[in-house]
Design an enzyme around this catalytic site. Structure first.
Site, PDB file in Angstrom:
ATOM      1  CB  THR A 279      65.449 -23.432 -75.176  1.00 42.77           C
ATOM      2  OG1 THR A 279      65.599 -23.831 -73.814  1.00 42.77           O
ATOM      3  CG2 THR A 279      65.501 -21.914 -75.240  1.00 42.77           C
TER       4      THR A 279
ATOM      5  N   GLY B 169      63.979 -19.938 -67.310  1.00 37.39           N
ATOM      6  CA  GLY B 169      63.624 -18.905 -66.332  1.00 37.39           C
ATOM      7  C   GLY B 169      64.251 -19.115 -64.970  1.00 37.39           C
ATOM      8  N   GLY B 170      65.119 -20.110 -64.861  1.00 34.20           N
ATOM      9  CA  GLY B 170      65.728 -20.425 -63.568  1.00 34.20           C
ATOM     10  C   GLY B 170      66.719 -19.383 -63.085  1.00 34.20           C
TER      11      GLY B 170
ATOM     12  CD1 TRP C  45      66.344 -25.660 -67.051  1.00 35.63           C
ATOM     13  CD2 TRP C  45      67.582 -25.847 -68.887  1.00 35.63           C
ATOM     14  NE1 TRP C  45      67.624 -25.998 -66.663  1.00 35.63           N
ATOM     15  CE2 TRP C  45      68.395 -26.114 -67.764  1.00 35.63           C
ATOM     16  CE3 TRP C  45      68.148 -25.895 -70.157  1.00 35.63           C
ATOM     17  CZ2 TRP C  45      69.759 -26.439 -67.872  1.00 35.63           C
ATOM     18  CZ3 TRP C  45      69.503 -26.222 -70.271  1.00 35.63           C
ATOM     19  CH2 TRP C  45      70.287 -26.478 -69.136  1.00 35.63           C
TER      20      TRP C  45
ATOM     21  CG  ASN D  83      69.021 -22.717 -61.063  1.00 37.91           C
ATOM     22  OD1 ASN D  83      68.890 -23.045 -62.232  1.00 37.91           O
ATOM     23  ND2 ASN D  83      68.987 -21.456 -60.668  1.00 37.91           N
TER      24      ASN D  83
ATOM     25  CG  ASP E 219      73.033 -22.263 -62.181  1.00 33.97           C
ATOM     26  OD1 ASP E 219      71.959 -22.879 -62.315  1.00 33.97           O
ATOM     27  OD2 ASP E 219      73.560 -21.630 -63.106  1.00 33.97           O
TER      28      ASP E 219
END
Lengths: 243, 550
Positions: free
Chosen positions: B165, B181-182, B231, B249, B292
């Site tokens: 993204t 994908g975190g 990301w 994260n 996070d």
């Protein structure tokens, strides 16, 4: 007048249902469509899309009330008044569609039996950057670079597979590379460049690349990261898929 | 011209460019330049005449899903814009005329992805326009025609639970792409491709594999599913020849009990050799992250006077509410200062850059944590002005109750390890504002409240202006020195993208994407009940001074 009243009365149950759904939409906005959960209007967020889902209202009520064990969906039974739960279920039911949309349906793939599980994991091994899945799609996993392979062939030796489809592409002003043809028309030629561990779909004008039969590329190079024992496991998996 | 004179000119231009992270006529890269200042050296539009700004043109993309979160790229008077469903456009920067458009076709169903279909921009180099796609491919388009030149699947998004993204970064002869994908059971990485051919150059795994240094900061096989996504877009220092990227994260997000240890290189800045992808240095901001708190956001590369000498530093604002300052040549920690008011996840950061007094969520027990998982700041970027020496940030005061949970691991599946319930700060209310800080000292210079919050990036210009937009649709200009509001225009769509400035034939333009959407965008009404609605949409608005005006 009587006629109008009758019409109103007939419309009432629908209106009442609509009102509940409208209230449910508010509950959804403030409780479900919050940062990192469902998207607004039931679009996908981190949580799945609900537009077009195929749950029954009883299933939805159960999920909202009890949550989904070991998943991010919390139990709202103790958090929300019963009226709010009913309302939000009504609202989400308005998003129902015929197309499958739930996570479980989207990946409805037969579970591999124990004896082919290791082979499957090796076939798509993320530690090997996707392993065989970089070129082969099976059971909704991997990239369909190779479109015409026959899993049912029951490959005994995965190192010595005949790859006569692989050609040699010679672009103008560039070194030749092993290629699989994806498209050949008057307008353009598209080939997968197999010289890269992640195959690249490259597009050329027809006069910008020359294709010749045959290649020095061997399947044994593509599987060189695997041991013989690992390849035997992969073969077991392929045999199971072929059944 | 003599050889000596040419050499002298080259030396002079190098001198001028050294340390210049500002953009000029073009806006060539995601963060403006590779230094990610988001500052334009253009000054035709200034504090005196900004009130006269008028719309030059508007472009409707037609892709109205998830709003418009993009950063347009401007090269030689042409704008390159991408949208949520991985469409790309080339537009005449002076008139808005469409030169070409490209609609990517998804290979797999992206609607099920936890990160949604959204796109934050393209990169341009080597006559190509590079775009990541919501189904995790990277495509290269002919800059002149928009025809696809190459396309590569970075990883099957159905398997990794990840996608692309963020905007790629095109440096040297490569294009570098990160992935989401975190919050999935996924092992993060950064991938570099040959710009011309799309062939793999290198992949750097943000979680070291067996036998690699740092692998022992993970337990069992948690390294295979430990998150560490890439990301957002990194930065690059051509003089040091170092590529910087912020790593997300650790996963599962809120439950660190199974992955005891530092969990390298999650929530870290990594500096890589761009030719090989080898690690030069790393600095971990949040060891064993359980909040996070990504380190994914912009790394702003500036040279600042620190301790009596000029140092090459990196300023790195993060979700946790701190700005970290590192020596970007070595990774040495210099200092960290809070930019938000409500911070309780740590008591502070020590003089050596360690977290002090951690407050962690526990399994089945609720912990009130500030800031929230949405961060004191999210991915929408701040700006740095060399003119004022200030750093401008969008800030939100928002907390959450975190409850950790034991969660089964399934490759590519959601792996949050808990739940979050957004809450106002204790004894206060949720608020958003734009804040200006002295970039060298961290001293707060001014702060300007907004009705709700700012989820768009900030643009700074040499005309002494700071631009951004709000969810209600206003695109506005502030005085960079005082924060005074000088101009505002209602665009009709909420602001979620990154505005830019560019020039054609000596005329300065300011362009802003509009259109509300995205994961956090969906929460607007929930967080601000009664606030004016944030309108969806997807349009690029471009402003200029009236003809003849100066």
């Amino acid at each position: 007048m009587m006629r109008t009243l009758l019409l109103l009365a007939a419309a009432l149950p629908v209106c009442a249902q609509d009102a509940t759904a409208v209230r449910g939409e508010k509950v959804f906005q403030t409780t479900c469509s919050v940062p990192y959960c469902h998207g607004s209007g039931g679009t996908a967020g981190r949580a799945p899309k609900l537009i077009g889902h195929s749950f029954t209202s009883a299933e939805l009520r159960n999920i909202v009330f009890n949550g989904i064990a070991n998943k991010a969906m919390p139990a709202f039974g103790a958090q929300l008044p019963a009226d709010d739960i009913s309302a939000v279920v009504s609202y989400v039911m308005t998003l129902k569609g015929s197309a499958p949309a739930t996570a479980s349906q989207a990946v409805s793939v037969r579970a591999a039996p124990a004896e082919s599980k290791e082979g499957k994991a090796l076939f798509f091994d993320a530690v090997r950057m996707g392993g065989c899945g970089r070129c082969h799609e099976l059971e909704k996993r991997g990239s369909p670079v190779v479109s015409n392979w026959n899993v049912a062939a029951g490959f005994a030796d995965l190192r010595s597979i005949n790859v006569r489809d692989v050609m040699t592409a010679q672009p103008v002003g560039e070194s030749a590379f092993p290629a699989l043809i994806a498209e050949k028309s008057e307008k353009r030629v598209r080939v997968f460049d197999l010289s890269s561990p992640l195959p690249v779909l490259r597009t050329f004008a027809p006069d910008a690349v020359k294709l010749t039969e045959g290649s020095t590329w061997k399947h044994s190079d593509a599987v060189r990261d695997y041991t013989d024992a690992e390849l035997a496991e992969i073969a077991k998996y392929l045999q199971w898929v072929a059944k | 011209m003599s050889v000596a004179r040419v050499l002298a000119l080259v030396a002079l231009s190098k001198l001028l460019l050294a340390g210049d992270g500002a953009t000029h006529a073009d806006w060539p890269s995601y963060g403006g330049t590779f230094a990610a200042w988001r500052h334009s050296a253009l000054k035709q539009i200034d504090t005196g005449n900004v009130k006269n700004l008028i719309p030059a043109w508007v472009f409707q993309t037609g892709d109205y899903e998830n709003g418009l979160q993009s950063t347009p790229i401007a090269v030689d008077g042409i704008l390159y814009l991408s949208t949520s469903n991985s469409w790309a456009f080339a537009l005449d920067g002076a008139t808005g005329r469409l030169l070409w458009e490209y609609h990517y076709k998804f290979a797999t169903d992206v609607r099920m992805l936890p990160y949604g279909n959204q796109n934050r921009g393209v990169a341009v180099s080597h006559g190509l326009v590079f775009m990541g796609t919501a189904d995790n491919h990277l495509v290269a388009l002919d800059q002149k025609t928009g025809q696809e030149v190459w396309k590569v699947n970075i990883e099957d998004s159905r398997q990794c639970g990840c996608n692309t993204t963020g905007a790629p970064l095109a440096i040297k002869d490569i294009v570098v792409a990160g992935v989401t994908g975190g919050d999935s059971a996924h092992r993060g990485y950064l991938t570099a491709f040959d710009a011309k051919t799309g062939r793999l150059r290198w992949r750097f795994y943000t979680i070291p594999g067996p036998g690699e240094p740092g692998h022992d900061t993970w337990r069992g096989d948690t390294w295979k599913f430990g998150g560490g996504s890439t990301w957002m877009t990194g930065s690059y220092d051509p003089e040091l020849d170092l590529l910087y990227w912020g790593v997300g994260n650790a996963s599962s997000d809120l439950n660190g009990s199974k992955r005891k240890g530092d969990n390298l290189y999650t929530a870290s800045i990594v500096a890589l050799n761009p030719d090989t992808g080898k690690l030069k240095w790393h600095f971990q901001e949040v060891p064993n992250d359980v909040w996070d708190f990504d380190a994914a956001f912009e790394q702003i590369l500036v040279d600042l006077p620190i301790g009596g000498r000029t140092r090459k530093v990196m300023l790195h604002p993060t979700k946790g509410g701190y700005i970290w300052m590192l020596d970007r040549a070595t990774g040495e920690f210099l200092k960290a200062w809070p930019f938000a008011k409500n911070i309780n996840w740590v008591a502070g950061i020590t003089e050596t850059g360690k977290l002090a007094g951690r407050v962690e969520p526990a399994v089945g027990k609720s912990a009130m944590i500030c800031p929230s998982v949405a961060g004191a700041k999210n991915w929408n970027q701040g700006a740095y002005s060399p003119n004022t020496g200030m750093l401008y940030l969008p800030v939100q005061e928002l907390c959450n109750d975190l409850v950790a949970r034991d969660e089964e691991v399934a490759e590519g599946g959601a792996f949050t390890g808990g739940n979050w319930f957004m809450k106002p700060p204790p004894g206060g209310k949720i608020e958003g504002y734009i804040a200006a800080f002295d970039a060298a000292t961290g001293e707060r210079r001014w702060s300007v409240p907004v009705t709700t919050w700012i989820m768009a990036s900030i643009l700074s210009t040499e005309g002494g202006l700071v631009f951004t937009g709000d969810p209600e649709g206003n695109f506005f200009a502030l005085d960079a020195r005082t924060g005074a509001r000088l101009w505002s225009f209602q665009t009709g769509g909420g602001h979620r993208g990154s505005s830019i400035s560019y020039a054609i034939d000596g005329r300065q333009y300011v362009a802003t994407p509009t259109g509300w959407g995205s994961l956090v965008g969906a929460a607007h009404q929930a967080l601000f009940p009664g606030a004016p609605s944030a309108r969806p949409g997807s349009a690029l608005f471009v402003f200029k001074l009236p003809e003849g005006a100066k």
